[in-house]
Design an enzyme around this catalytic site. Structure first.
Site, PDB file in Angstrom:
ATOM      1  CD  GLN A  90      22.069  49.801  27.996  1.00 15.16           C
ATOM      2  OE1 GLN A  90      22.154  49.934  29.215  1.00 15.16           O
ATOM      3  NE2 GLN A  90      21.082  50.327  27.289  1.00 15.16           N
ATOM      4  CB  VAL A  92      26.941  40.531  29.488  1.00 15.39           C
ATOM      5  CG1 VAL A  92      27.382  41.949  29.843  1.00 15.39           C
ATOM      6  CG2 VAL A  92      26.064  39.949  30.591  1.00 15.39           C
ATOM      7  CG  ASP A  93      21.939  38.090  26.527  1.00 16.28           C
ATOM      8  OD1 ASP A  93      21.892  38.191  25.281  1.00 16.28           O
ATOM      9  OD2 ASP A  93      21.220  38.783  27.280  1.00 16.28           O
ATOM     10  CG  HIS A 108      27.297  47.410  29.709  1.00 11.80           C
ATOM     11  ND1 HIS A 108      25.976  47.634  30.041  1.00 11.80           N
ATOM     12  CD2 HIS A 108      27.843  48.645  29.504  1.00 11.80           C
ATOM     13  CE1 HIS A 108      25.736  48.932  30.047  1.00 11.80           C
ATOM     14  NE2 HIS A 108      26.854  49.562  29.722  1.00 11.80           N
TER      15      HIS A 108
END
Length: 234
Positions: A90, A92-93, A108
């Site tokens: 989940q 986003v890095d 995401h």
């Protein structure tokens, strides 16, 4: 001739990145770096104030350059030596990728990508130093962060479900079982497949799930030992 590796599918969330120093929007009363979450992470927020969204994600990208993968990320990479590992995140890095994980599915979106406003399938790689505004064009296209905002569909949820259906072992780490649609992935695990849930304060846990009551790094260290011991016993 070698035996085929078992498929290990791991669902990760904010807890695994938090131990690298990345703030999460659940840290303090719906605030994320002192911003109201719905202003910086929702479709309506983007429609109201795209400049604020660009400013916010410029800062999130820059922050990526200040952190490193932690031992939980690294152990997931090390498990590729023994398993066919797929990470569904989940987050986003890019910490899973930087730790060396070879198969990562982002539910995401990704901080280091921008998406064309006029073609959602047109995605551009950027760097932590990239700064954008609502007027920024890449290859002639106005762009927005390649992030799945609240109120938007999660395009990768179906591929994630398919991966979970194929899992020989399923692991949940760094995420609660209350955030949907990711929490629903547990329902796609085949009957009889071992499931491990790493969480220091687990909520209600379905029957048959092995809970490791530790944070992400300590929990992954214990899981690593368990999985290798199980393999040795076969």
């Amino acid at each position: 001739m070698t035996d085929k590796k078992l498929k290990l599918v791991v669902s990760t969330g904010a807890g695994i990145s938090a131990e690298s120093g990345i703030s999460t929007f659940r840290d303090a009363d719906g605030l994320w770096e002192n911003y109201d979450v719905m202003e910086v992470a929702s479709h309506d927020g983007f429609e109201r104030n795209p400049a604020l969204i660009h400013e916010f994600y410029n800062a999130r990208r820059a922050a990526l350059a200040t952190v490193e993968p932690n031992n939980a990320h690294i152990l997931l990479k090390k498990l590729e030596e023994f398993f066919d590992v797929y990470v569904i995140t989940q987050n986003v890095d890019d910490l899973h990728e930087r730790a060396g994980s070879s198969k990562v599915l982002h539910l995401h979106g990704e901080l280091l990508k921008m998406r064309a406003m006029d073609d959602e399938n047109l995605v551009f790689q950027v760097t932590p130093q990239t700064v954008t505004t609502p007027q920024t064009r890449i290859d002639g296209h106005l762009v927005r962060p390649h992030i799945v905002f609240f109120q938007e569909a999660v395009p990768n949820i179906e591929p994630a479900m398919e991966l979970v259906e194929q899992a020989d072992v399923f692991v949940i780490v760094g995420t609660s079982l209350a955030v949907y649609p990711a929490a629903g992935l547990l329902h796609y695990v085949r009957s009889g497949i071992p499931v491990y849930y790493i969480d220091p304060r687990p909520s209600a846990v379905p029957r048959g799930v092995t809970v490791i009551r530790k944070n992400a790094t300590e929990g992954m260290e214990e899981l690593y030992r368990i999985l290798l011991k199980n393999m040795a016993g076969k």
